[in-house]
Design a protein around this motif. Structure first.
Motif, mmCIF file in Angstrom:
data_model
loop_
_atom_site.group_PDB
_atom_site.id
_atom_site.type_symbol
_atom_site.label_atom_id
_atom_site.label_comp_id
_atom_site.label_asym_id
_atom_site.label_seq_id
_atom_site.Cartn_x
_atom_site.Cartn_y
_atom_site.Cartn_z
ATOM 1 N N PHE A 136 37.438 59.933 15.006
ATOM 2 C CA PHE A 136 36.847 60.154 16.322
ATOM 3 C C PHE A 136 35.318 60.129 16.320
ATOM 4 C CE2 PHE A 136 41.002 62.259 16.319
ATOM 5 C CZ PHE A 136 41.607 61.527 17.330
ATOM 6 N N ALA A 137 34.703 59.779 15.237
ATOM 7 C CA ALA A 137 33.251 59.850 15.118
ATOM 8 C C ALA A 137 32.530 58.968 16.132
ATOM 9 C CB ALA A 137 32.814 59.477 13.699
ATOM 10 N N PHE A 138 33.105 57.850 16.510
ATOM 11 C CA PHE A 138 32.436 56.916 17.420
ATOM 12 C C PHE A 138 33.101 56.866 18.795
ATOM 13 C CE2 PHE A 138 31.535 55.552 13.116
ATOM 14 C CZ PHE A 138 30.145 55.467 13.155
ATOM 15 N N GLN A 139 33.981 57.785 19.063
ATOM 16 C CA GLN A 139 34.726 57.772 20.320
ATOM 17 C C GLN A 139 33.807 57.837 21.536
ATOM 18 O OE1 GLN A 139 38.067 60.355 20.406
ATOM 19 N NE2 GLN A 139 38.443 60.091 22.572
ATOM 20 N N GLY A 140 32.740 58.599 21.459
ATOM 21 C CA GLY A 140 31.827 58.728 22.596
ATOM 22 C C GLY A 140 31.114 57.444 22.959
ATOM 23 N N SER A 141 31.016 56.494 22.044
ATOM 24 C CA SER A 141 30.325 55.242 22.338
ATOM 25 C C SER A 141 31.281 54.159 22.833
ATOM 26 C CB SER A 141 29.568 54.748 21.099
ATOM 27 O OG SER A 141 30.460 54.538 20.034
ATOM 28 N N LEU A 142 32.577 54.446 22.886
ATOM 29 C CA LEU A 142 33.542 53.472 23.386
ATOM 30 C C LEU A 142 33.528 53.451 24.910
ATOM 31 C CD1 LEU A 142 36.538 54.313 21.054
ATOM 32 C CD2 LEU A 142 35.009 52.349 20.889
ATOM 33 N N PRO A 143 33.826 52.299 25.520
ATOM 34 C CA PRO A 143 33.876 52.246 26.983
ATOM 35 C C PRO A 143 35.083 53.031 27.497
ATOM 36 C CG PRO A 143 34.630 50.172 26.045
ATOM 37 C CD PRO A 143 34.133 51.007 24.905
ATOM 38 N N ARG A 144 34.926 53.618 28.664
ATOM 39 C CA ARG A 144 36.035 54.334 29.289
ATOM 40 C C ARG A 144 36.939 53.315 29.955
ATOM 41 N NH1 ARG A 144 35.467 59.910 29.703
ATOM 42 N NH2 ARG A 144 37.061 59.864 31.288
ATOM 43 N N LEU A 145 38.212 53.361 29.653
ATOM 44 C CA LEU A 145 39.170 52.427 30.227
ATOM 45 C C LEU A 145 39.955 53.111 31.341
ATOM 46 C CD1 LEU A 145 40.503 50.861 26.918
ATOM 47 C CD2 LEU A 145 38.790 49.923 28.472
ATOM 48 N N PRO A 146 40.334 52.353 32.364
ATOM 49 C CA PRO A 146 41.087 52.958 33.463
ATOM 50 C C PRO A 146 42.492 53.345 33.008
ATOM 51 C CG PRO A 146 40.981 50.577 33.727
ATOM 52 C CD PRO A 146 40.109 50.926 32.554
ATOM 53 N N VAL A 147 43.012 54.396 33.590
ATOM 54 C CA VAL A 147 44.373 54.829 33.333
ATOM 55 C C VAL A 147 45.181 54.518 34.586
ATOM 56 C CG1 VAL A 147 45.862 56.804 32.836
ATOM 57 C CG2 VAL A 147 43.587 56.654 31.800
ATOM 58 N N LEU A 148 46.246 53.756 34.413
ATOM 59 C CA LEU A 148 47.068 53.367 35.559
ATOM 60 C C LEU A 148 47.798 54.583 36.124
ATOM 61 C CD1 LEU A 148 48.724 50.132 34.158
ATOM 62 C CD2 LEU A 148 46.825 50.290 35.756
ATOM 63 N N PRO A 149 48.088 54.557 37.421
ATOM 64 C CA PRO A 149 48.902 55.630 38.002
ATOM 65 C C PRO A 149 50.262 55.683 37.302
ATOM 66 C CG PRO A 149 47.927 54.280 39.729
ATOM 67 C CD PRO A 149 47.652 53.587 38.431
ATOM 68 N N LEU A 150 50.831 56.863 37.203
ATOM 69 C CA LEU A 150 52.084 57.053 36.486
ATOM 70 C C LEU A 150 53.189 56.158 37.032
ATOM 71 C CD1 LEU A 150 53.691 58.521 34.314
ATOM 72 C CD2 LEU A 150 54.183 60.285 36.023
ATOM 73 N N GLY A 151 53.299 56.067 38.348
ATOM 74 C CA GLY A 151 54.356 55.239 38.944
ATOM 75 C C GLY A 151 54.264 53.784 38.516
ATOM 76 N N GLU A 152 53.054 53.259 38.462
ATOM 77 C CA GLU A 152 52.866 51.874 38.038
ATOM 78 C C GLU A 152 53.199 51.702 36.560
ATOM 79 O OE1 GLU A 152 49.380 48.467 38.035
ATOM 80 O OE2 GLU A 152 49.120 50.264 39.263
ATOM 81 N N THR A 153 52.825 52.663 35.747
ATOM 82 C CA THR A 153 53.144 52.620 34.319
ATOM 83 C C THR A 153 54.653 52.654 34.102
ATOM 84 O OG1 THR A 153 51.064 53.714 33.786
ATOM 85 C CG2 THR A 153 52.779 53.790 32.111
ATOM 86 N N LEU A 154 55.347 53.521 34.827
ATOM 87 C CA LEU A 154 56.793 53.618 34.681
ATOM 88 C C LEU A 154 57.487 52.335 35.149
ATOM 89 C CD1 LEU A 154 57.305 57.301 35.859
ATOM 90 C CD2 LEU A 154 57.364 56.414 33.511
ATOM 91 N N ARG A 155 56.998 51.744 36.235
ATOM 92 C CA ARG A 155 57.573 50.484 36.724
ATOM 93 C C ARG A 155 57.396 49.390 35.670
ATOM 94 N NH1 ARG A 155 55.506 46.156 38.318
ATOM 95 N NH2 ARG A 155 53.445 47.008 38.656
ATOM 96 N N LYS A 156 56.200 49.315 35.087
ATOM 97 C CA LYS A 156 55.954 48.312 34.051
ATOM 98 C C LYS A 156 56.854 48.543 32.836
ATOM 99 C CE LYS A 156 51.269 46.877 35.052
ATOM 100 N NZ LYS A 156 49.973 46.568 34.460
ATOM 101 N N PHE A 157 57.059 49.800 32.469
ATOM 102 C CA PHE A 157 57.952 50.119 31.358
ATOM 103 C C PHE A 157 59.352 49.570 31.625
ATOM 104 C CE2 PHE A 157 61.326 53.033 29.979
ATOM 105 C CZ PHE A 157 61.255 52.826 28.608
ATOM 106 N N LEU A 158 59.885 49.833 32.812
ATOM 107 C CA LEU A 158 61.229 49.348 33.133
ATOM 108 C C LEU A 158 61.279 47.828 33.161
ATOM 109 C CD1 LEU A 158 62.335 51.901 35.880
ATOM 110 C CD2 LEU A 158 63.128 51.760 33.502
ATOM 111 N N ASP A 159 60.254 47.195 33.728
ATOM 112 C CA ASP A 159 60.204 45.729 33.768
ATOM 113 C C ASP A 159 60.191 45.137 32.365
ATOM 114 O OD1 ASP A 159 60.138 45.852 36.525
ATOM 115 O OD2 ASP A 159 57.995 45.380 36.684
ATOM 116 N N ARG A 160 59.360 45.692 31.491
ATOM 117 C CA ARG A 160 59.183 45.129 30.146
ATOM 118 C C ARG A 160 60.390 45.370 29.240
ATOM 119 N NH1 ARG A 160 55.358 44.443 33.144
ATOM 120 N NH2 ARG A 160 53.293 43.740 32.557
ATOM 121 N N THR A 161 61.113 46.448 29.477
ATOM 122 C CA THR A 161 62.242 46.763 28.605
ATOM 123 C C THR A 161 63.578 46.252 29.144
ATOM 124 O OG1 THR A 161 62.508 48.945 29.629
ATOM 125 C CG2 THR A 161 61.122 48.812 27.644
#
Length: 76
Positions: A12-37
């Motif tokens: 974790f030494a360089f974690q603060g210098s990494l770009p912040r990535l967006p986190v998808l809404p839970l519903g969208e993540t769950l839909r993608k999980f079902l689609d992909r599996t």
């Protein structure tokens, strides 16, 4: 090389210098999980996965978000 942040070491030494990535809404993540599996699972496993997703969605509706529980504002 990225700047190492004081007080951190190892992975974790360089974690603060990494770009912040967006986190998808839970519903969208769950839909993608079902689609992909869908093609990877047989009918029984697909039915169980859909049930688990519905259960998680119901549980999520009853549980306040982290900022609401802690009184913290989400960081940008």
């Amino acid at each position: 090389m990225a700047e190492k942040h004081p007080g951190t070491s190892g992975m974790f030494a360089f974690q603060g210098s990494l770009p912040r990535l967006p986190v998808l809404p839970l519903g969208e993540t769950l839909r993608k999980f079902l689609d992909r599996t869908a093609l990877l699972l047989d009918a029984q496993d697909r039915h169980e996965a859909e049930g688990a997703v519905l259960s998680l969605k119901k549980q999520r509706r009853r549980t306040p978000s982290l900022p609401a529980r802690t009184g913290q504002r989400p960081s940008a």
